[in-house]
Scaffold this active site. Structure first.
Site, mmCIF file in Angstrom:
data_model
loop_
_atom_site.group_PDB
_atom_site.id
_atom_site.type_symbol
_atom_site.label_atom_id
_atom_site.label_comp_id
_atom_site.label_asym_id
_atom_site.label_seq_id
_atom_site.Cartn_x
_atom_site.Cartn_y
_atom_site.Cartn_z
ATOM 1 N N HIS A 135 49.137 42.585 108.118
ATOM 2 C CA HIS A 135 49.238 41.220 107.480
ATOM 3 C C HIS A 135 49.867 40.332 108.829
ATOM 4 O O HIS A 135 50.655 40.859 109.652
ATOM 5 C CB HIS A 135 50.470 41.475 106.546
ATOM 6 C CG HIS A 135 50.720 40.129 105.649
ATOM 7 N ND1 HIS A 135 51.377 39.152 106.107
ATOM 8 C CD2 HIS A 135 50.279 39.909 104.411
ATOM 9 C CE1 HIS A 135 51.474 38.043 105.236
ATOM 10 N NE2 HIS A 135 50.729 38.519 104.133
ATOM 11 N N ASP A 212 55.893 48.595 107.394
ATOM 12 C CA ASP A 212 55.992 47.331 106.538
ATOM 13 C C ASP A 212 55.348 47.841 105.049
ATOM 14 O O ASP A 212 54.420 48.235 105.077
ATOM 15 C CB ASP A 212 54.699 46.302 107.258
ATOM 16 C CG ASP A 212 54.466 45.467 106.210
ATOM 17 O OD1 ASP A 212 55.055 45.117 104.970
ATOM 18 O OD2 ASP A 212 53.763 44.167 106.438
ATOM 19 N N GLN A 215 53.460 46.308 100.355
ATOM 20 C CA GLN A 215 52.427 46.810 99.474
ATOM 21 C C GLN A 215 52.837 48.246 98.972
ATOM 22 O O GLN A 215 52.122 48.587 98.117
ATOM 23 C CB GLN A 215 51.080 46.431 99.948
ATOM 24 C CG GLN A 215 50.541 45.061 100.252
ATOM 25 C CD GLN A 215 50.664 44.235 99.129
ATOM 26 O OE1 GLN A 215 50.492 44.631 98.010
ATOM 27 N NE2 GLN A 215 50.655 42.820 99.400
ATOM 28 N N LYS A 238 57.345 41.386 95.085
ATOM 29 C CA LYS A 238 55.963 42.018 94.661
ATOM 30 C C LYS A 238 56.352 43.346 93.865
ATOM 31 O O LYS A 238 55.497 44.265 93.448
ATOM 32 C CB LYS A 238 55.587 42.455 96.046
ATOM 33 C CG LYS A 238 54.811 41.432 97.019
ATOM 34 C CD LYS A 238 53.977 41.926 98.113
ATOM 35 C CE LYS A 238 53.832 40.850 99.143
ATOM 36 N NZ LYS A 238 52.882 39.936 98.834
ATOM 37 N N CYS A 376 45.787 36.702 104.682
ATOM 38 C CA CYS A 376 46.995 36.752 105.718
ATOM 39 C C CYS A 376 46.706 37.645 106.640
ATOM 40 O O CYS A 376 47.515 38.450 107.126
ATOM 41 C CB CYS A 376 48.340 36.605 105.361
ATOM 42 S SG CYS A 376 48.900 35.063 104.370
HETATM 43 C C1 LIG Z 1 51.444 44.068 103.839
HETATM 44 C C2 LIG Z 1 52.324 42.764 103.775
HETATM 45 N N1 LIG Z 1 53.081 42.475 104.687
HETATM 46 C C3 LIG Z 1 53.895 41.254 104.584
HETATM 47 C C4 LIG Z 1 53.650 40.512 103.473
HETATM 48 C C5 LIG Z 1 54.721 39.235 103.703
HETATM 49 O O1 LIG Z 1 55.511 39.287 102.500
HETATM 50 P P1 LIG Z 1 56.423 38.061 102.027
HETATM 51 O O2 LIG Z 1 55.485 36.957 102.128
HETATM 52 O O3 LIG Z 1 57.011 38.630 100.799
HETATM 53 O O4 LIG Z 1 57.604 37.883 103.347
HETATM 54 C C6 LIG Z 1 52.789 40.686 102.764
HETATM 55 C C7 LIG Z 1 52.541 39.511 101.619
HETATM 56 O O5 LIG Z 1 51.551 39.550 100.995
HETATM 57 C C8 LIG Z 1 52.052 41.770 102.802
HETATM 58 O O6 LIG Z 1 51.147 42.244 101.816
#
Ligand SMILES: Cc1ncc(COP(=O)(O)O)c(C=O)c1O
Length: 418
Positions: A135, A212, A215, A238, A376
């Site tokens: 992401h 990370d 998800q 999430k 993203c």
């Molecule tokens: C794999 C992953 N990393 C990071 C993020 C960023 O999360 P946040 O916008 O809650 O900081 C997301 C959000 O969709 C994500 O799916």
């Protein structure tokens, strides 16, 4: 009812998504004259009543700043705020509550590590390993760091199904590698990466790993001690919790050695104009008044998913994924993007040459909420040579009947654009 008892009841009764739906007020609405079918859970999940009520209760009864006042309201707010830290510790099986930093979310957690651990440990000519699945939140903070320090990014590739390639990953290490930052589950494709092996290989090279978990945390039981990761990040929103709240887990040895992130109130021990001393972790990294109501309500979300059990949630979502994959694969012209063997409940697809935004718009008119775009994760789109996908993603309250509605709506898209 205690989490344990509720969990036992659920086990004996089987997974009853319909029953859980009653806990989520936002699910019970009409969208363009149709019952809402909410399949955008990878973007954010709906909130159960217990989370909404915990937010309401805080503002009605306990509203006070934390860690400061000596009065009763402040004591209550502090106690509830710190209780979330302990719950998050248990949720991740971290060794100590000191290893849990309460953040604004995954993005905030990654930026914190990049700006503190990264700035301290990455220098000119050094290398950071990411994967092609990341992401933007797990790309851009490292690029900013690399630019500042004269370091470089190496990207571990994926194959045509979206599978992480361990053998290629192994080849990326050099004496200059200072950090690995890789996702446990891809938001764009649903791929579950072999994170245990990824960490083990990095550690053989004495390279720390940030996972990370944005998800993964909503779908997979995470044990940071077993994983042996150095950092783990995820977002409350999430996991059926509030927006603007997240968790950064870090091994205490790293957090102790890392400089603070932001300066301000609450993170200091003493301040004079000559010199400031800092608190111990985790407080050293929590400057200023945080999202107190959100953090407190996040406790209720953690209770909610823990009571159901992540294994039960994962099994249910897997069943939905198998059902949806089988159904949608039969839609003429539909191409699934991301067909790795191990996947979480994410179904990304394209439909002939119809733009995913158009798919999303037609589905919305049928009451079906999905996400369309690059999610993203533009490098993932580039890997598959497409600008965007339509993405349905499942949560604990989704049902096979909803997937039937999705299937019908996708076929309707073909009629509209046929
Ligand atoms: C794999 C992953 N990393 C990071 C993020 C960023 O999360 P946040 O916008 O809650 O900081 C997301 C959000 O969709 C994500 O799916």
């Amino acid at each position: 009812m205690s989490s344990k008892i509720q969990s036992e009841i659920l086990k004996s009764a089987g997974f009853d998504a319909a029953r859980f739906r009653a806990d989520f007020p936002a699910l019970h609405q009409q969208v363009h004259g149709h019952p809402l079918v909410y399949l955008d859970n990878a973007a954010t999940t709906q909130k159960p009543l217990s989370v909404i009520e915990a937010t309401d209760k805080y503002y009605r009864e306990d509203n006070a700043n934390i860690h400061r006042g000596l009065h009763l309201l402040s004591e209550r707010a502090t106690k509830d705020y710190e209780a979330t830290r302990v719950k998050a510790q248990a949720f991740l099986n971290a060794a100590s509550h000191q290893e849990i930093i309460l953040t604004k979310g995954t993005t905030d957690g990654i930026n914190l590590v990049a700006q503190t651990f990264g700035r301290k440990n990455v220098g000119a000519g050094d290398e950071i390993i990411l994967s092609a699945l990341e992401h933007h939140s797990n790309i851009v903070p490292w690029q900013m760091l690399a630019e500042e320090k004269g370091a470089s990014i190496k990207v571990s590739p994926i194959d045509d199904s979206g599978e992480f390639l361990l053998e290629e990953y192994k080849k990326l290490f050099s004496p200059k590698t200072k950090l690995v930052a890789i996702t446990q589950v891809s938001n764009a494709l649903g791929t579950i990466t072999p994170i245990e092996e990824i960490i083990k290989i990095a550690h053989e090279h004495e390279v720390p790993v940030l996972v990370d978990g944005a998800q993964a945390a909503p779908h997979i039981t995470v044990d940071v001690q077993k994983l042996d990761c150095d950092f783990y990040v995820f977002s409350a929103h999430k996991v059926y919790g509030p927006t603007g709240v997240g968790v950064l887990y870090g091994k205490l040895k790293h957090l102790t050695a890392m400089p603070p992130y932001q300066g301000g109130g609450d993170m200091i021990s003493t301040v004079t104009f000559e010199k400031t001393t800092y608190q111990k972790p985790p407080y050293k990294f929590e400057a200023g008044t945080p999202n107190i109501a959100g953090v407190i309500a996040f406790s209720a979300a953690l209770d909610y998913v823990t009571a159901i059990g992540l294994n039960a949630i994962a099994a249910h979502e897997h069943e939905l994924l198998v059902y949806a994959t089988q159904k949608l694969s039969q839609v003429p012209g539909l191409r699934l993007i991301g067909t790795a063997k191990k996947k979480a409940g994410v179904l990304s697809f394209t439909l002939g040459d119809i733009h995913p935004n158009d798919i999303g718009t037609v589905l919305d008119r049928e009451g079906v909420a999905i996400r369309a775009g690059h999610h993203c994760a533009q490098p993932v789109m580039e890997r598959f040579q497409i600008p965007a996908t339509a993405r349905a993603s499942f949560g604990l309250y989704n049902t096979k009947e909803e997937i039937d509605v999705l299937d019908k709506a996708v076929r309707h898209v073909l009629e509209v654009f046929g």
